[in-house]
Design a protein around this motif. Structure first.
Motif, short mmCIF file in Angstrom:
data_model
loop_
_atom_site.label_atom_id
_atom_site.label_comp_id
_atom_site.label_asym_id
_atom_site.label_seq_id
_atom_site.Cartn_x
_atom_site.Cartn_y
_atom_site.Cartn_z
N ILE B 218 48.03 18.04 18.31
CA ILE B 218 49.38 18.61 18.43
C ILE B 218 49.30 19.99 19.09
O ILE B 218 50.08 20.32 19.98
CB ILE B 218 50.07 18.72 17.05
CG1 ILE B 218 50.32 17.34 16.46
CG2 ILE B 218 51.40 19.48 17.17
CD1 ILE B 218 50.91 17.36 15.07
N TYR B 219 48.32 20.77 18.66
CA TYR B 219 48.17 22.12 19.20
C TYR B 219 47.97 22.08 20.71
O TYR B 219 48.60 22.82 21.46
CB TYR B 219 47.00 22.84 18.53
CG TYR B 219 46.68 24.17 19.16
CD1 TYR B 219 47.45 25.28 18.87
CD2 TYR B 219 45.63 24.30 20.06
CE1 TYR B 219 47.17 26.51 19.47
CE2 TYR B 219 45.34 25.51 20.65
CZ TYR B 219 46.12 26.62 20.34
OH TYR B 219 45.84 27.82 20.94
N ILE B 222 51.19 21.32 22.38
CA ILE B 222 52.11 22.46 22.39
C ILE B 222 51.64 23.49 23.43
O ILE B 222 52.42 24.01 24.22
CB ILE B 222 52.15 23.16 21.01
CG1 ILE B 222 52.71 22.23 19.93
CG2 ILE B 222 52.99 24.44 21.07
CD1 ILE B 222 52.67 22.81 18.54
N LYS B 223 50.34 23.74 23.41
CA LYS B 223 49.75 24.78 24.25
C LYS B 223 49.99 24.48 25.73
O LYS B 223 50.27 25.37 26.52
CB LYS B 223 48.25 24.82 23.95
CG LYS B 223 47.53 26.09 24.29
CD LYS B 223 48.15 27.32 23.70
CE LYS B 223 47.72 28.52 24.50
NZ LYS B 223 48.52 29.69 24.26
N SER B 225 52.35 22.73 26.84
CA SER B 225 53.79 22.51 27.04
C SER B 225 54.10 21.19 27.73
O SER B 225 55.09 21.06 28.43
CB SER B 225 54.42 23.66 27.83
OG SER B 225 54.58 24.76 27.00
N MET B 228 57.02 18.11 25.57
CA MET B 228 57.62 18.78 24.42
C MET B 228 58.48 17.82 23.59
O MET B 228 58.38 17.82 22.36
CB MET B 228 58.47 19.98 24.88
CG MET B 228 57.66 21.09 25.49
SD MET B 228 57.37 22.48 24.37
CE MET B 228 58.97 23.28 24.38
N ILE B 231 56.49 15.81 21.20
CA ILE B 231 56.04 16.54 20.00
C ILE B 231 57.20 16.62 19.01
O ILE B 231 56.99 16.55 17.80
CB ILE B 231 55.55 17.96 20.34
CG1 ILE B 231 54.70 17.96 21.61
CG2 ILE B 231 54.73 18.53 19.19
CD1 ILE B 231 54.35 19.35 22.09
#
Lengths: 292, 258
Positions: B218-219, B222-223, B225, B228, B231
């Protein structure tokens, strides 16, 4: 075997497993952080042979004081805001009726059980330049179309308060629950104004809860890394970001180790201070039982 | 006497503050708009995309393997620790308590960094096993604290009674102590399981190639992008699962109290 000897044997039997585990996987690694600070880097991003003072010297990086200062003030501000919100909140929950209190507690604990990354990500979505909050605030005219809600120190502070607040509310609530509220009424009867009674009677009465709240917010906040990484920008790094950057991007483990050693010392100081304050009145060490 | 409305207003504010981002996230997981600034009609597209993403499922598998192992190990070690802390009040136990207590407040990044250095120095290969060791380490403290709290209102004369009636050490532990402590063990185990599943920082430091867990996955999503909205969908599912689990465990503890 004499009963005393038997007791000592049983004590050793139930103490050794956890004690040994924590010595190997918690104490030894912490000591290693300090040792590796004095080791050179090898060519493959590992740890070289011999000893050196290079890392220690490289820690006097001119960019670091600003990062240290930012880390400290953001952690202090987070703690302060959490306390300001948690004290009235803990007071209210403690004075609620039984049913309502169970409900409130569940609502406060629930975010703690949900994924930390998901909660941080939720703020990234909310504060995103194309996101709902920006649209709403711009539509009302509170902010200009170019204001950036994300990637700055304010966003970090906001999200840090968001993630740490449950940890501040729970110990304060636990202390408030044991507080004898008739004392407040007595203070009022004796002529104290409401705020004065709250400040001079209630706040000292929940001192233990306050100290625990400070401990479980301020110290972990000093090591924040994910929050500044996701909602902060390149100009709002904290020590945690630097440690991660040296570990993963530059692969300079001794340097990351030196920074971690510095942070460990920085964490130990407030920890010992709070523990000393707790001891002063002959109280036990703060307890985390409230959190669960 | 009139009571101030400030505590009530603060509490309401805090609750709105807690749930606003979560609600927006869940709503947006059904929003056809990529950034969710405006509502562009409802869709299940993001959920469909998520179910096709095999890396997420592999990460979930790793996460569960580690969580089960770490929960089991930490419940055993945490329970013996709590028992020792409760029963004995020696200098050794003061040290023991400090060692149990400190990991609860030490920033995760320090624990992750120190364990990484330890594993590198000791020549361990980073992977599922090192993550398991790391998770067990921080879970012990939580389990010990939860079980210790339960032991505070535990009547130890029951043990003496059992032994007076001829029960041996093993029988006492297995037939008397364990059933009585079961709710505490379940609560500690549930906490350990949740913490293990959720941990990102420590895992990120001690994981190696091929041992990606769900939070690490997940990180990185997110990182970078990327995806999105996907997520959002994943987060919404995780939120529903945790809410259901917490609600269920609350019901369980209520029934056992009644």
């Amino acid at each position: 075997m004499t009963p005393a000897r038997r007791a000592r044997w049983t004590e050793a039997l139930v103490t050794t497993p956890s004690l040994a585990w924590l010595l190997v996987f918690f104490v030894v690694p912490t000591v290693i952080i300090f040792a590796i600070t004095f080791k050179p880097v090898d060519l493959y991003g590992g740890i070289g042979k011999g000893w050196t003072l290079d890392t220690l010297k490289s820690l006097f990086n001119p960019n670091y004081p600003a990062i240290v200062w930012r880390t400290v003030w953001l952690s202090l501000a987070t703690t302060a805001v959490c306390l300001i919100l948690a004290v009235p909140c803990g007071y209210y929950v403690a004075r609620s009726s039984d049913r309502w209190r169970q409900m409130l507690l569940l609502l406060i604990i629930l975010p703690f059980w949900t994924s930390f990354l998901v909660r941080v990500f939720a703020w990234k979505v909310l504060l995103h330049p194309e996101g709902p909050l920006k649209h709403a605030l711009a539509a009302v005219g509170l902010i200009g179309p170019d204001t950036l809600l994300l990637y700055n120190e304010k966003a970090i502070l906001l999200v840090m308060v968001y993630t740490f607040l449950p940890f501040a509310i729970l110990p304060i609530y636990a202390a408030a629950e044991k507080f004898d509220f008739r004392l407040l009424e007595a203070a009022r009867d004796l002529g104290a104004r409401p705020l004065r009674a709250f400040w001079s009677v209630f706040v000292p009465g929940i001192r233990r809860g306050l100290l625990t709240a400070v401990l479980v917010v301020f110290i972990p906040a000093l090591g924040s890394y994910v929050i500044p990484d996701i909602v902060g920008g390149p100009n709002s790094e904290m020590i945690g970001n630097k440690i991660a950057q040296r570990t993963f991007s530059d692969r300079n483990l001794p340097h990351a180790s030196g920074l971690s050693a510095f942070l460990t010392l920085g964490v130990l100081l407030p920890l010992l201070l709070v523990l000393a304050l707790q001891r002063k009145k002959g109280e036990e060490a703060p307890s985390m039982q409230e959190v669960s | 006497m009139k009571r101030s409305v400030i505590p009530l207003l603060t509490t309401l504010f805090v609750l709105v503050f807690f749930y606003l981002p979560i609600v927006v996230l869940v709503v947006n997981s059904f929003n056809a708009s990529r950034f969710g600034g405006t509502w562009e009609g409802s869709t299940l597209e993001w959920y469909r995309m998520l179910f096709r993403e095999t890396s997420v499922w592999r990460a979930l598998r790793n996460t569960l393997i580690i969580a089960v192992g770490a929960t089991f190990a930490s419940v055993v070690l945490g329970t013996t620790a709590a028992f020792a802390l409760h029963r004995y009040h020696t200098r050794l136990q003061r040290l023991h308590y400090t060692l149990i207590y400190t990991p609860l407040v030490v920033p995760e990044i320090l624990m992750g960094m120190s364990l990484l250095l330890f594993f590198v120095a000791a020549g361990f290969e980073l992977g599922l096993f090192t993550i398991f060791l790391a998770h067990t380490t921080f879970c012990i403290s939580y389990v010990a604290m939860v079980v210790l709290a339960r032991l505070q209102d535990f009547d130890f004369s029951i043990i003496e009674a059992a032994q007076d009636l001829g029960a041996g050490w093993w029988t006492t532990a297995w037939r008397v102590l364990l059933p009585l402590l079961a709710p505490g063990l379940a609560a500690g185990g549930l906490l350990a399981f949740t913490l293990s599943i959720d941990d990102f920082v420590i895992t990120f430091f001690v994981s190696g190639p091929g041992s990606t867990t769900l939070p690490v996955r997940i990180y990185s999503m997110i990182k970078h992008s990327k995806n999105m909205p996907m997520i959002n969908a994943l987060s919404a599912i995780l939120l529903v699962v945790t809410f259901a689990a917490v609600w269920g465990s609350q019901r369980l503890t209520k029934e056992s109290h009644a």
